[in-house]
Design a protein around this motif. Structure first.
Motif, short mmCIF file in Angstrom:
data_model
loop_
_atom_site.label_atom_id
_atom_site.label_comp_id
_atom_site.label_asym_id
_atom_site.label_seq_id
_atom_site.Cartn_x
_atom_site.Cartn_y
_atom_site.Cartn_z
N SER A 48 60.96 55.72 133.16
CA SER A 48 59.64 55.57 133.80
C SER A 48 59.62 56.32 135.12
O SER A 48 58.63 56.98 135.46
N GLU A 49 60.74 56.23 135.85
CA GLU A 49 60.81 56.94 137.14
C GLU A 49 60.72 58.44 136.92
O GLU A 49 60.00 59.16 137.63
N LEU A 50 61.45 58.93 135.89
CA LEU A 50 61.41 60.36 135.58
C LEU A 50 60.00 60.80 135.21
O LEU A 50 59.53 61.86 135.63
N MET A 51 59.33 59.95 134.43
CA MET A 51 57.98 60.29 133.98
C MET A 51 57.02 60.37 135.16
O MET A 51 56.24 61.31 135.27
N LEU A 52 57.13 59.40 136.08
CA LEU A 52 56.24 59.40 137.25
C LEU A 52 56.49 60.62 138.13
O LEU A 52 55.54 61.23 138.63
N ARG A 57 54.66 65.96 139.90
CA ARG A 57 54.87 67.42 139.99
C ARG A 57 53.76 68.16 139.28
O ARG A 57 53.21 69.13 139.79
N TYR A 58 53.40 67.66 138.11
CA TYR A 58 52.34 68.28 137.31
C TYR A 58 51.03 68.31 138.10
O TYR A 58 50.35 69.32 138.19
N GLU A 59 50.69 67.18 138.72
CA GLU A 59 49.42 67.10 139.46
C GLU A 59 49.42 68.02 140.69
O GLU A 59 48.42 68.69 140.96
N ASN A 60 50.56 68.09 141.40
CA ASN A 60 50.64 69.00 142.55
C ASN A 60 50.48 70.45 142.12
O ASN A 60 49.81 71.24 142.79
N THR A 122 55.60 76.72 135.38
CA THR A 122 56.23 75.52 135.95
C THR A 122 55.42 74.29 135.59
O THR A 122 55.97 73.23 135.27
N ARG A 123 54.09 74.42 135.62
CA ARG A 123 53.25 73.27 135.27
C ARG A 123 53.46 72.86 133.80
O ARG A 123 53.57 71.69 133.48
#
Ligand SMILES: [Zn+2]
Length: 237
Positions: A48-52, A57-60, A122-123
């Motif tokens: 869960s931590e990895l996913m968050l 990162r995706y949103e940034n 990267t995204r």
């Protein structure tokens, strides 16, 4: 100690029931502690931590990409404005100025496009990571639910085993003479209370009897319940 062969069998039965009961209670405690699930729950937490983190990162990166696209639009509009000026201007000095600005804009545009491509890559990698950790989390959750369900079934079974053993033990104990049972309980509080004679070995401590003790034990009358000189357990022949 005096005990008929039947009473000796009752004591052996009591000892057997107590051992099974002890094992069942231990298994019950182990199940109730949920240790079988702990590792999976830890795995679920870290995925869960990895996913968050991947999600953040995706949103940034999305924000960065939007910014680059806005810059690109700006550069494009300035390029087309310059091209218009170029097609209408007749003054050589102006033309030279516009041309040099166009060159700078083209190089800026190329940089922005490269950076857009890199950001997109990267995204996408972050997006893939989000999807993968979501999949892993779903698998772990399913596994945890399945284990929880089987634990619940197992718990129910063990609980009824324990109560039926307790009942059997109560009934068996009630059939033993009080004095004999008391002697047995005293021994049980110190160690293994009873064992069968296994060839020359005491079934409780596994130590071989000396020849003298062995003949004494085997020569005693059937309603005599001898004691092992090593561990003091009752010895049933
Ligand atoms: Zn012994």
């Amino acid at each position: 100690m005096k005990a008929t062969p039947g009473q000796q069998q009752v004591l052996l039965k009591i000892n057997e029931l107590e051992n099974v009961l002890l094992r069942s209670k231990k298994a019950l405690t182990e199940l109730e502690s949920g240790s079988a699930l702990r590792e999976l729950q830890d795995e679920l937490r870290s995925s869960s931590e990895l996913m968050l983190a991947a999600q953040a990162r995706y949103e940034n990166l999305e924000v960065d990409i939007a910014r680059v696209l806005t810059d690109l639009e700006l550069v494009d509009s300035r390029i087309s404005r310059d091209l218009d000026r170029l097609s209408t201007s007749t003054v050589p000095k102006d033309i030279a100025g516009v041309q040099s600005e166009l060159a700078a804009l083209e190089s800026r545009k190329s940089l922005l496009e490269t950076s857009e491509l890199e950001l997109l890559e990267t995204r996408d990698a972050a997006g893939f990571e989000v999807a993968e950790s979501k999949k892993l989390r779903a698998e772990l959750s399913d596994k945890i639910s399945a284990i929880e369900a089987s634990i619940a079934v197992e718990l129910g079974k063990l609980q009824s085993t324990v109560s039926s053993l307790q009942e059997q033990l109560r009934i068996t104990k009630a059939s033993a003479p009080a004095e004999l049972l008391e002697a047995y309980e005293r021994k049980a509080s110190r160690g293994v209370p009873i064992g069968r004679l296994d060839e020359r070995d005491c079934g409780a401590c596994r130590i071989a009897l000396t020849s003298a003790v062995f003949s004494e034990v085997t020569g005693a009358s059937a309603d005599e319940l001898p004691t092992c000189p090593n561990c003091e357990a009752f010895l049933v022949r």
